[in-house]
Design an enzyme around this catalytic site. Structure first.
Site, PDB file in Angstrom:
ATOM      1  N   SER A  52       0.862  -1.184   0.000  1.00 16.47           N
ATOM      2  CA  SER A  52       0.000   0.000   0.000  1.00 16.47           C
ATOM      3  C   SER A  52       0.896   1.232   0.000  1.00 16.47           C
ATOM      4  O   SER A  52       2.005   1.193   0.560  1.00 16.47           O
ATOM      5  CB  SER A  52      -0.867   0.022   1.261  1.00 16.47           C
ATOM      6  OG  SER A  52      -1.480   1.291   1.415  1.00 16.47           O
ATOM      7  N   TYR A  75      -0.677  -0.593  10.422  1.00 12.52           N
ATOM      8  CA  TYR A  75      -1.030  -1.018   9.062  1.00 12.52           C
ATOM      9  C   TYR A  75       0.080  -0.598   8.098  1.00 12.52           C
ATOM     10  O   TYR A  75       0.548  -1.406   7.278  1.00 12.52           O
ATOM     11  CB  TYR A  75      -2.364  -0.379   8.654  1.00 12.52           C
ATOM     12  CG  TYR A  75      -2.762  -0.677   7.224  1.00 12.52           C
ATOM     13  CD1 TYR A  75      -3.286  -1.918   6.869  1.00 12.52           C
ATOM     14  CD2 TYR A  75      -2.607   0.275   6.216  1.00 12.52           C
ATOM     15  CE1 TYR A  75      -3.640  -2.192   5.548  1.00 12.52           C
ATOM     16  CE2 TYR A  75      -2.966   0.011   4.910  1.00 12.52           C
ATOM     17  CZ  TYR A  75      -3.473  -1.228   4.577  1.00 12.52           C
ATOM     18  OH  TYR A  75      -3.811  -1.500   3.276  1.00 12.52           O
TER      19      TYR A  75
HETATM   20  N1  LIG Z   1      -8.808  -1.056  -0.679  1.00  6.18           N
HETATM   21  C1  LIG Z   1      -7.818  -0.198  -0.477  1.00  6.18           C
HETATM   22  O1  LIG Z   1      -8.018   1.032  -0.416  1.00  6.18           O
HETATM   23  C2  LIG Z   1      -6.405  -0.722  -0.368  1.00  6.18           C
HETATM   24  C3  LIG Z   1      -5.351   0.216  -0.476  1.00  6.18           C
HETATM   25  C4  LIG Z   1      -4.056  -0.238  -0.374  1.00  6.18           C
HETATM   26  C5  LIG Z   1      -3.805  -1.575  -0.160  1.00  6.18           C
HETATM   27  N2  LIG Z   1      -4.829  -2.473  -0.038  1.00  6.18           N
HETATM   28  C6  LIG Z   1      -4.497  -3.880   0.224  1.00  6.18           C
HETATM   29  O2  LIG Z   1      -5.125  -4.703  -0.739  1.00  6.18           O
HETATM   30  C7  LIG Z   1      -5.325  -6.008  -0.190  1.00  6.18           C
HETATM   31  C8  LIG Z   1      -6.764  -6.432  -0.442  1.00  6.18           C
HETATM   32  O3  LIG Z   1      -7.599  -5.530   0.239  1.00  6.18           O
HETATM   33  P1  LIG Z   1      -9.076  -5.165  -0.223  1.00  6.18           P
HETATM   34  O4  LIG Z   1      -9.157  -3.702  -0.257  1.00  6.18           O
HETATM   35  O5  LIG Z   1      -9.460  -5.962  -1.382  1.00  6.18           O
HETATM   36  O6  LIG Z   1      -9.842  -5.629   1.111  1.00  6.18           O
HETATM   37  P2  LIG Z   1     -11.188  -6.445   1.354  1.00  6.18           P
HETATM   38  O7  LIG Z   1     -12.186  -6.071   0.326  1.00  6.18           O
HETATM   39  O8  LIG Z   1     -11.493  -6.263   2.787  1.00  6.18           O
HETATM   40  O9  LIG Z   1     -10.734  -7.949   1.062  1.00  6.18           O
HETATM   41  C9  LIG Z   1      -9.775  -8.579   1.880  1.00  6.18           C
HETATM   42  C10 LIG Z   1      -9.653 -10.027   1.476  1.00  6.18           C
HETATM   43  O10 LIG Z   1      -8.790 -10.672   2.411  1.00  6.18           O
HETATM   44  C11 LIG Z   1      -9.484 -11.776   2.985  1.00  6.18           C
HETATM   45  N3  LIG Z   1      -9.116 -11.964   4.380  1.00  6.18           N
HETATM   46  C12 LIG Z   1      -9.303 -11.087   5.402  1.00  6.18           C
HETATM   47  N4  LIG Z   1      -8.910 -11.633   6.552  1.00  6.18           N
HETATM   48  C13 LIG Z   1      -8.463 -12.892   6.252  1.00  6.18           C
HETATM   49  C14 LIG Z   1      -7.949 -13.958   7.006  1.00  6.18           C
HETATM   50  N5  LIG Z   1      -7.786 -13.854   8.339  1.00  6.18           N
HETATM   51  N6  LIG Z   1      -7.593 -15.091   6.392  1.00  6.18           N
HETATM   52  C15 LIG Z   1      -7.756 -15.215   5.041  1.00  6.18           C
HETATM   53  N7  LIG Z   1      -8.236 -14.249   4.277  1.00  6.18           N
HETATM   54  C16 LIG Z   1      -8.595 -13.096   4.864  1.00  6.18           C
HETATM   55  C17 LIG Z   1     -10.958 -11.437   2.850  1.00  6.18           C
HETATM   56  O11 LIG Z   1     -11.759 -12.593   2.749  1.00  6.18           O
HETATM   57  P3  LIG Z   1     -12.548 -13.333   3.949  1.00  6.18           P
HETATM   58  O12 LIG Z   1     -13.201 -12.290   4.773  1.00  6.18           O
HETATM   59  O13 LIG Z   1     -13.480 -14.224   3.170  1.00  6.18           O
HETATM   60  O14 LIG Z   1     -11.504 -14.109   4.671  1.00  6.18           O
HETATM   61  C18 LIG Z   1     -10.973 -10.738   1.502  1.00  6.18           C
HETATM   62  O15 LIG Z   1     -11.024 -11.685   0.469  1.00  6.18           O
HETATM   63  C19 LIG Z   1      -4.973  -5.902   1.291  1.00  6.18           C
HETATM   64  O16 LIG Z   1      -3.683  -6.426   1.497  1.00  6.18           O
HETATM   65  C20 LIG Z   1      -4.991  -4.407   1.557  1.00  6.18           C
HETATM   66  O17 LIG Z   1      -4.168  -4.046   2.619  1.00  6.18           O
HETATM   67  C21 LIG Z   1      -6.119  -2.070  -0.140  1.00  6.18           C
END
Ligand SMILES: NC(=O)c1ccc[n+]([C@@H]2O[C@H](COP(=O)([O-])OP(=O)(O)OC[C@H]3O[C@@H](n4cnc5c(N)ncnc54)[C@H](OP(=O)(O)O)[C@@H]3O)[C@@H](O)[C@H]2O)c1
Length: 262
Positions: free
Chosen positions: A140, A153
């Site tokens: 990120s 984070y």
């Molecule tokens: N969205 C943003 O603004 C943003 C910005 C920068 C970086 N990121 C990064 O992008 C990545 C994906 O994030 P996202 O935005 O797509 O978030 P999200 O929509 O909350 O999705 C997170 C994913 O991780 C899974 N997950 C969460 N806890 C878990 C656990 N304990 N074990 C296994 N799987 C788990 C969730 O599935 P389940 O709940 O089914 O387990 C879901 O599939 C993350 O690493 C995040 O830090 C996101």
């Protein structure tokens, strides 16, 4: 024609991981989806099988639990079809450091850093042995910015960047490509988990746009891809400034400003 490698995506039940699964399926790769929510993964798998004809496996695992993480590690070690690992699973937490409990920040590290590290460690020797393979680690821009007041984070995301850059240096000569992807704000459920309303924010990227851009970087074999950053020269200058410090850090004396005697 050689068959395409399978892709294992963590956090594939929604958000960025689900978009990666969609895009790799459309490119013809079989998939292994990993997350906790089986129902969501089953729905995604059914759609992708139907729309693209690829094979999709599901591994239901909480990656903060050592025994469940071990199942995914074993799959990565043993399944020679898997040639691409996408370490995407991650979450964010709200509040300031003193408001966040020790247990909550420890769980955050277990998912965002330990799981990423252990999955890299499980697969890297096999990829190096094969002389091919790719690892995508989702970091990120928060990992560049202690100023954003998302300290723990951000620290996990700084880890993701450093790990990726270091592994790229180590594994690149062995034929293994490692990419760090640094999204900024992207419209997913992560904001809800962190207690923020993404709809009240500006400058938020749609998830498909983010992943399509990240895949342009992947296809170019970029070490670090920052989809929203307009001018890549800013990143290059940052790396050059960091590298310029390095030769000056090897000294047999403390710097003059720290010397207690003349
Ligand atoms: N969205 C943003 O603004 C943003 C910005 C920068 C970086 N990121 C990064 O992008 C990545 C994906 O994030 P996202 O935005 O797509 O978030 P999200 O929509 O909350 O999705 C997170 C994913 O991780 C899974 N997950 C969460 N806890 C878990 C656990 N304990 N074990 C296994 N799987 C788990 C969730 O599935 P389940 O709940 O089914 O387990 C879901 O599939 C993350 O690493 C995040 O830090 C996101």
């Amino acid at each position: 024609m050689a068959t395409l490698p399978s892709v294992l995506v963590t956090g594939a039940s929604t958000g960025i991981g689900a978009a990666y699964a969609d895009r790799f399926a459309r490119r013809g790769h079989d998939l292994v989806l990993v997350a906790r929510n089986r129902k969501r993964m089953e729905a995604l798998a059914a759609r992708l099988r139907q729309e693209t004809g690829v094979a999709v496996d599901i591994v239901e695992a909480d990656l903060t639990q050592a025994d469940e993480l071990a199942v995914v590690e074993a799959r990565l070690r043993d399944d020679a079809h898997i040639g691409i690992l996408i370490n995407n699973a991650g979450t964010a937490i709200g509040g300031s450091f003193i408001e966040q409990s020790t247990d909550v920040v420890t769980r955050l590290l277990a998912l965002n850093t330990t799981a990423m590290l252990r999955l890299c460690s499980a697969v890297a020797p096999r990829f190096a042995q094969a002389g091919e393979g790719a690892i995508i680690n989702v970091g990120s821009v928060v990992g560049l910015a202690p100023e954003f007041a998302m300290t723990v984070y951000g620290a996990t995301k700084a880890f993701a960047l450093f790990l990726s850059q270091g592994l790229g240096i180590e594994l690149g000569p062995k034929g293994v490509y490692v990419q760090a992807v640094l999204p900024a704000a992207t419209r997913t459920e992560i904001w809800e988990h962190a207690g923020a309303d993404v709809n009240s924010m500006t400058g938020v990227m749609e998830v498909d746009d983010l992943v399509d851009a990240a895949l342009v970087g992947f296809d170019r074999r970029e070490a670090v891809t920052i989809p929203p950053l307009p001018d890549v020269e800013q990143w290059n200058a940052y790396q050059a400034a960091r590298q310029a410090i390095l030769p000056n850090t090897r000294q047999d004396q403390a710097a003059a400003r720290y010397r207690t005697t003349d």
